[in-house]
Design a protein around this motif. Structure first.
Motif, PDB file in Angstrom:
ATOM      1  N   ALA A   1       0.871  -1.211  -0.066  1.00 39.38           N
ATOM      2  CA  ALA A   1       0.036  -0.087  -0.038  1.00 39.38           C
ATOM      3  C   ALA A   1       0.872   1.231  -0.142  1.00 39.38           C
ATOM      4  O   ALA A   1       1.875   1.116   0.894  1.00 39.38           O
ATOM      5  N   LEU A   2       0.394   2.310  -0.718  1.00 40.27           N
ATOM      6  CA  LEU A   2       1.158   3.648  -0.736  1.00 40.27           C
ATOM      7  C   LEU A   2       0.417   4.531   0.122  1.00 40.27           C
ATOM      8  O   LEU A   2      -1.018   4.881  -0.152  1.00 40.27           O
ATOM      9  N   PHE A   3       1.002   5.294   0.865  1.00 41.43           N
ATOM     10  CA  PHE A   3       0.464   6.397   1.534  1.00 41.43           C
ATOM     11  C   PHE A   3       1.209   7.640   1.593  1.00 41.43           C
ATOM     12  O   PHE A   3       2.373   7.548   1.347  1.00 41.43           O
ATOM     13  N   ARG A   4       0.299   8.965   1.806  1.00 43.62           N
ATOM     14  CA  ARG A   4       0.946   9.853   1.736  1.00 43.62           C
ATOM     15  C   ARG A   4       1.299  10.222   3.181  1.00 43.62           C
ATOM     16  O   ARG A   4       0.892   9.409   4.144  1.00 43.62           O
ATOM     17  N   ALA A   5       2.139  11.371   3.751  1.00 41.35           N
ATOM     18  CA  ALA A   5       2.588  11.426   5.008  1.00 41.35           C
ATOM     19  C   ALA A   5       1.347  11.567   5.744  1.00 41.35           C
ATOM     20  O   ALA A   5       1.455  11.395   7.019  1.00 41.35           O
ATOM     21  N   ASP A   6       0.239  12.027   5.472  1.00 42.68           N
ATOM     22  CA  ASP A   6      -0.795  12.480   6.266  1.00 42.68           C
ATOM     23  C   ASP A   6      -1.906  11.113   6.159  1.00 42.68           C
ATOM     24  O   ASP A   6      -2.853  11.014   6.623  1.00 42.68           O
TER      25      ASP A   6
ATOM     26  N   ARG B   1      -2.399   0.181   6.966  1.00 41.12           N
ATOM     27  CA  ARG B   1      -2.343   1.393   7.665  1.00 41.12           C
ATOM     28  C   ARG B   1      -1.669   1.800   8.993  1.00 41.12           C
ATOM     29  O   ARG B   1      -1.077   2.605   9.255  1.00 41.12           O
ATOM     30  N   GLN B   2      -1.798   0.702   9.566  1.00 43.21           N
ATOM     31  CA  GLN B   2      -1.076   0.632  11.072  1.00 43.21           C
ATOM     32  C   GLN B   2       0.579   0.713  10.569  1.00 43.21           C
ATOM     33  O   GLN B   2       1.256   1.438  11.813  1.00 43.21           O
ATOM     34  N   ILE B   3       1.101  -0.061   9.908  1.00 49.32           N
ATOM     35  CA  ILE B   3       2.300   0.007   9.399  1.00 49.32           C
ATOM     36  C   ILE B   3       2.845   1.178   9.249  1.00 49.32           C
ATOM     37  O   ILE B   3       3.824   1.716   9.529  1.00 49.32           O
ATOM     38  N   ALA B   4       1.948   2.041   8.328  1.00 49.38           N
ATOM     39  CA  ALA B   4       2.305   3.324   7.883  1.00 49.38           C
ATOM     40  C   ALA B   4       2.386   4.156   9.132  1.00 49.38           C
ATOM     41  O   ALA B   4       3.193   5.105   9.143  1.00 49.38           O
ATOM     42  N   LEU B   5       1.426   4.240   9.692  1.00 51.61           N
ATOM     43  CA  LEU B   5       1.560   4.886  11.115  1.00 51.61           C
ATOM     44  C   LEU B   5       2.518   4.590  11.720  1.00 51.61           C
ATOM     45  O   LEU B   5       3.243   5.624  12.498  1.00 51.61           O
ATOM     46  N   ASP B   6       2.958   3.540  12.095  1.00 48.57           N
ATOM     47  CA  ASP B   6       4.154   3.481  12.996  1.00 48.57           C
ATOM     48  C   ASP B   6       5.604   3.886  12.354  1.00 48.57           C
ATOM     49  O   ASP B   6       6.292   4.499  12.931  1.00 48.57           O
ATOM     50  N   ALA B   7       5.529   3.990  10.585  1.00 45.77           N
ATOM     51  CA  ALA B   7       6.731   4.524  10.083  1.00 45.77           C
ATOM     52  C   ALA B   7       6.702   6.006  10.393  1.00 45.77           C
ATOM     53  O   ALA B   7       7.757   6.518  10.656  1.00 45.77           O
ATOM     54  N   VAL B   8       5.423   6.778  10.362  1.00 51.44           N
ATOM     55  CA  VAL B   8       5.495   8.093  10.805  1.00 51.44           C
ATOM     56  C   VAL B   8       5.805   8.562  11.942  1.00 51.44           C
ATOM     57  O   VAL B   8       6.602   9.278  12.445  1.00 51.44           O
ATOM     58  N   THR B   9       5.347   7.488  12.849  1.00 49.31           N
ATOM     59  CA  THR B   9       5.734   7.928  14.397  1.00 49.31           C
ATOM     60  C   THR B   9       7.069   7.583  14.642  1.00 49.31           C
ATOM     61  O   THR B   9       7.662   8.328  15.587  1.00 49.31           O
ATOM     62  N   LEU B  10       7.771   6.769  13.849  1.00 51.83           N
ATOM     63  CA  LEU B  10       9.334   6.919  14.060  1.00 51.83           C
ATOM     64  C   LEU B  10      10.092   8.165  13.399  1.00 51.83           C
ATOM     65  O   LEU B  10      11.152   7.960  13.221  1.00 51.83           O
ATOM     66  N   GLY B  11       9.184   8.756  12.770  1.00 52.08           N
ATOM     67  CA  GLY B  11       9.890   9.670  12.101  1.00 52.08           C
ATOM     68  C   GLY B  11      10.439   9.695  10.789  1.00 52.08           C
ATOM     69  O   GLY B  11      11.394  10.342  10.111  1.00 52.08           O
ATOM     70  N   ALA B  12       9.918   8.536  10.203  1.00 51.51           N
ATOM     71  CA  ALA B  12      10.315   7.901   8.662  1.00 51.51           C
ATOM     72  C   ALA B  12      10.238   9.207   7.838  1.00 51.51           C
ATOM     73  O   ALA B  12      10.740   9.043   6.543  1.00 51.51           O
TER      74      ALA B  12
END
Length: 245
Positions: free
Chosen positions: A15-20, A233-244
């Motif tokens: 899946a592809l997600f934007r930063a938001d 979506r949860q994996i993407a959220l974790d990446a954002v939380t890690l500051g990726a």
């Protein structure tokens, strides 16, 4: 954009997600290693040759490129790892030490998988290594076992549709051991309030859910739920939380 890769024993979901966390595109290659590998990603919906996960990932990247998404547009790649041993228990950035820790953890234990054996007697593994060598034993246990070895296909849909003793045995084996593992979890928890099914098979296959619950009928009138998985979506959220990103 964030690329989420969620690989199983016989599939790769992406899946592809934007930063938001707005989803741009999602899909998968299923049936990896089998005769009916299929890509369903954006405008692509076709059978492909995917003898292994490398070929499946190449097909995904080629599909992205054909649809105008190239690797230079990616700001992060995030992957799910189910079992990272006792030291890797929360989302983290990939380092050499993390990779070493993941490789040291066994992917074989637990329920029978698409191509992996699941829990197996240690002496059987030693015997296989003695006969075939350690490398070949590892390959067979990871690539030629599980539902593939038992029933001839790593896709539960094919097994359910097949009218063969092998396919029926594979389905029965899977359901029985799913119930056995559920019973073990109930003992560890000390009680059970409900049974929840999710993921590819649990979410989409009513016959499998029914057969597993038939083994668990001793639990009495327990609530059964089907929960739509949203792992990507949860994996993407974790990446954002890690500051990726």
């Amino acid at each position: 954009m964030i690329l989420v890769v969620n690989a199983g024993s016989s599939s790769i979901k992406v899946a592809l997600f934007r930063a938001d966390l707005t989803e741009v595109m999602a899909g998968q290659v299923s049936g990896i290693g089998g005769p009916l590998a299929h890509i369903d990603l954006g405008t692509d919906d076709k059978d492909i040759a995917a003898p292994d996960h490398g070929a499946a990932l190449n097909a995904i990247l080629q599909s992205f490129a054909a649809q105008g998404i190239t690797t230079d547009q990616l700001t992060a790649v995030a992957h799910r790892v189910v079992h990272g041993g006792t030291s890797l228990v929360q989302p983290c950035r990939i380092t050499d030490d993390v990779i070493a820790g993941i490789e040291a953890a066994t992917p074989l234990d637990g329920l029978t998988m698409g191509t992996r054996s699941g829990a197996i007697d240690g002496m059987a593994v030693l015997r296989m290594a003695d006969i075939h060598g350690a490398a070949e034993a590892s390959r067979r246990l990871n690539k030629d076992s599980g539902l593939t070895g038992l029933g001839g296909a790593n896709d539960m849909r094919l097994l359910l549709a097949a009218d063969t003793p092998k396919a029926k045995f594979a389905v029965d084996h899977f359901c029985y051991w799913a119930a056995r593992h559920a019973g073990s979890a109930i003992v560890a928890m000390g009680r059970v309030d409900a049974v929840a099914f999710t993921g590819g098979i649990g979410q989409n296959s009513a016959p499998i859910r029914d057969q597993i619950m038939s083994h668990l009928k001793f639990l009495g009138d327990v609530h059964v739920h089907v929960v739509k998985a949203d792992e990507e979506r949860q994996i993407a959220l974790d990446a954002v939380t890690l500051g990726a990103v």
